[in-house]
Design a protein around this motif. Structure first.
Motif, mmCIF file in Angstrom:
data_model
loop_
_atom_site.group_PDB
_atom_site.id
_atom_site.type_symbol
_atom_site.label_atom_id
_atom_site.label_comp_id
_atom_site.label_asym_id
_atom_site.label_seq_id
_atom_site.Cartn_x
_atom_site.Cartn_y
_atom_site.Cartn_z
ATOM 1 N N LEU A 119 0.830 -1.206 0.000
ATOM 2 C CA LEU A 119 0.000 0.000 0.000
ATOM 3 C C LEU A 119 0.867 1.258 0.000
ATOM 4 N N GLU A 120 2.037 1.188 0.619
ATOM 5 C CA GLU A 120 2.952 2.336 0.595
ATOM 6 C C GLU A 120 3.452 2.592 -0.823
ATOM 7 N N VAL A 121 3.734 1.522 -1.561
ATOM 8 C CA VAL A 121 4.140 1.688 -2.957
ATOM 9 C C VAL A 121 3.038 2.393 -3.739
ATOM 10 N N VAL A 122 1.805 1.956 -3.536
ATOM 11 C CA VAL A 122 0.674 2.549 -4.252
ATOM 12 C C VAL A 122 0.556 4.029 -3.904
ATOM 13 N N ARG A 123 0.745 4.380 -2.636
ATOM 14 C CA ARG A 123 0.705 5.801 -2.244
ATOM 15 C C ARG A 123 1.814 6.577 -2.936
ATOM 16 N N LEU A 124 3.006 5.997 -2.978
ATOM 17 C CA LEU A 124 4.144 6.685 -3.592
ATOM 18 C C LEU A 124 3.927 6.929 -5.080
ATOM 19 N N THR A 125 3.181 6.044 -5.738
ATOM 20 C CA THR A 125 2.978 6.213 -7.178
ATOM 21 C C THR A 125 2.173 7.468 -7.510
ATOM 22 N N GLN A 126 1.478 8.024 -6.535
ATOM 23 C CA GLN A 126 0.684 9.226 -6.798
ATOM 24 C C GLN A 126 1.562 10.427 -7.119
ATOM 25 N N ASN A 127 2.767 10.465 -6.539
ATOM 26 C CA ASN A 127 3.652 11.618 -6.734
ATOM 27 C C ASN A 127 4.996 11.277 -7.378
ATOM 28 N N GLU A 128 5.331 10.012 -7.397
ATOM 29 C CA GLU A 128 6.609 9.580 -7.976
ATOM 30 C C GLU A 128 6.347 9.003 -9.364
ATOM 31 N N ARG A 129 6.660 9.782 -10.395
ATOM 32 C CA ARG A 129 6.323 9.370 -11.759
ATOM 33 C C ARG A 129 6.996 8.067 -12.169
ATOM 34 N N ALA A 130 8.246 7.908 -11.769
ATOM 35 C CA ALA A 130 8.976 6.698 -12.166
ATOM 36 C C ALA A 130 8.331 5.455 -11.560
ATOM 37 N N LEU A 131 7.901 5.556 -10.317
ATOM 38 C CA LEU A 131 7.230 4.419 -9.688
ATOM 39 C C LEU A 131 5.864 4.181 -10.306
ATOM 40 N N ARG A 132 5.200 5.265 -10.672
ATOM 41 C CA ARG A 132 3.887 5.108 -11.298
ATOM 42 C C ARG A 132 4.010 4.395 -12.641
ATOM 43 N N ALA A 133 5.054 4.705 -13.379
ATOM 44 C CA ALA A 133 5.272 4.034 -14.660
ATOM 45 C C ALA A 133 5.468 2.535 -14.448
ATOM 46 N N ALA A 134 6.269 2.174 -13.436
ATOM 47 C CA ALA A 134 6.494 0.760 -13.140
ATOM 48 C C ALA A 134 5.199 0.084 -12.705
ATOM 49 N N TYR A 135 4.409 0.798 -11.934
ATOM 50 C CA TYR A 135 3.127 0.283 -11.438
ATOM 51 C C TYR A 135 2.167 0.012 -12.597
ATOM 52 N N LEU A 136 2.080 0.938 -13.533
ATOM 53 C CA LEU A 136 1.154 0.785 -14.658
ATOM 54 C C LEU A 136 1.596 -0.328 -15.608
ATOM 55 N N VAL A 137 2.896 -0.483 -15.795
ATOM 56 C CA VAL A 137 3.401 -1.583 -16.620
ATOM 57 C C VAL A 137 3.023 -2.917 -15.990
ATOM 58 N N LEU A 138 3.144 -2.993 -14.672
ATOM 59 C CA LEU A 138 2.791 -4.224 -13.974
ATOM 60 C C LEU A 138 1.290 -4.487 -14.058
ATOM 61 N N ARG A 139 0.503 -3.430 -14.036
ATOM 62 C CA ARG A 139 -0.945 -3.586 -14.183
ATOM 63 C C ARG A 139 -1.301 -4.150 -15.557
ATOM 64 N N GLU A 140 -0.549 -3.732 -16.560
ATOM 65 C CA GLU A 140 -0.792 -4.268 -17.898
ATOM 66 C C GLU A 140 -0.466 -5.759 -17.944
ATOM 67 N N ARG A 141 0.610 -6.137 -17.280
ATOM 68 C CA ARG A 141 0.944 -7.557 -17.204
ATOM 69 C C ARG A 141 -0.148 -8.320 -16.461
ATOM 70 N N ALA A 142 -0.752 -7.679 -15.476
ATOM 71 C CA ALA A 142 -1.812 -8.328 -14.701
ATOM 72 C C ALA A 142 -2.982 -8.706 -15.593
ATOM 73 N N GLU A 143 -3.284 -7.873 -16.578
ATOM 74 C CA GLU A 143 -4.372 -8.196 -17.495
ATOM 75 C C GLU A 143 -4.111 -9.509 -18.218
#
Length: 212
Positions: A119-143
């Motif tokens: 959950l801390e990672v998810v919070r960090l993605t709101q303001n950390e663009r690099a982490l958000r990019a990694a998060y969204l790529v992983l979400r695509e893999r989740a599909e």
């Protein structure tokens, strides 16, 4: 008389098993998230993460192409937990009933600290663009992972648009619900909020899923 040549003992460390490798990546991920939360992504170096995790920089960079990708092992545990529940979905139950009974944000072997770290990672993605990019790529893999599970469940072709839309919808529900619970638990995670998280996912999927 035949001379017997004794085999020389191997030198160096024994080879690392896949299980040990995955565990080491997860441990590095935990330390990375802690450092990212304490001092920000930009101010955290790969060297610092490696030192905190007790591994060499060479090992660190062998496991992760860039420091932002350190969040992947923890986030992957969350996606894996959802897929495990889907694979165990009994034929006689509707999906939402099964989720209410069986879903947890992480696998059973995860600790409360791991849930908080995700959950801390998810919070960090709101303001950390690099982490958000990694998060969204992983979400695509989740599909793709969800599509595989749903294909086995329904018998629909893996590449059919109907099945891929179902998988994308599930992934979107999981993301929105996780974003929401991350925002609402900035002061700590409780079992009540996790139960509410499960209900949110079940309620959202009620209107999206036509699967039985």
């Amino acid at each position: 008389m035949t001379d017997v040549v004794s085999e020389k003992p191997r030198r160096g460390r024994p080879p690392v098993s896949d299980e040990q490798r995955q565990q080491q990546r997860l441990d590095i991920s935990r330390h990375a998230v802690r450092l990212f939360a304490e001092q920000g992504v930009a101010a955290t170096s790969g060297e610092q993460i490696a030192q905190a995790a007790g591994v060499s920089e060479r090992t660190f960079w062998r496991y992760f192409p860039h420091k932002e990708s350190c969040v992947e092992p923890l986030l992957t545990k969350m996606i894996d937990a959802f897929c495990v529940v889907l694979r165990a979905w009994p034929a006689e139950l509707e999906l939402i009933d099964h989720l209410r009974a069986a879903y947890t944000p992480l696998l059973d072997d995860a600790s409360d600290d791991d849930i908080e770290a995700v959950l801390e990672v998810v919070r960090l993605t709101q303001n950390e663009r690099a982490l958000r990019a990694a998060y969204l790529v992983l979400r695509e893999r989740a599909e793709h992972a969800l599509a595989d599970v749903l294909a086995n469940r329904t018998g629909l072709p893996r590449e059919s648009i109907d099945l891929r839309v179902q998988a994308a919808a599930m992934s979107a529900v999981l993301k929105v619900a996780t974003d929401d619970v991350a925002r609402s638990t900035s002061r700590g995670v409780t079992r009540v909020t996790l139960d509410q998280h499960r209900e949110q996912i079940a309620d959202a999927l009620r209107g999206l899923s036509r699967l039985r």
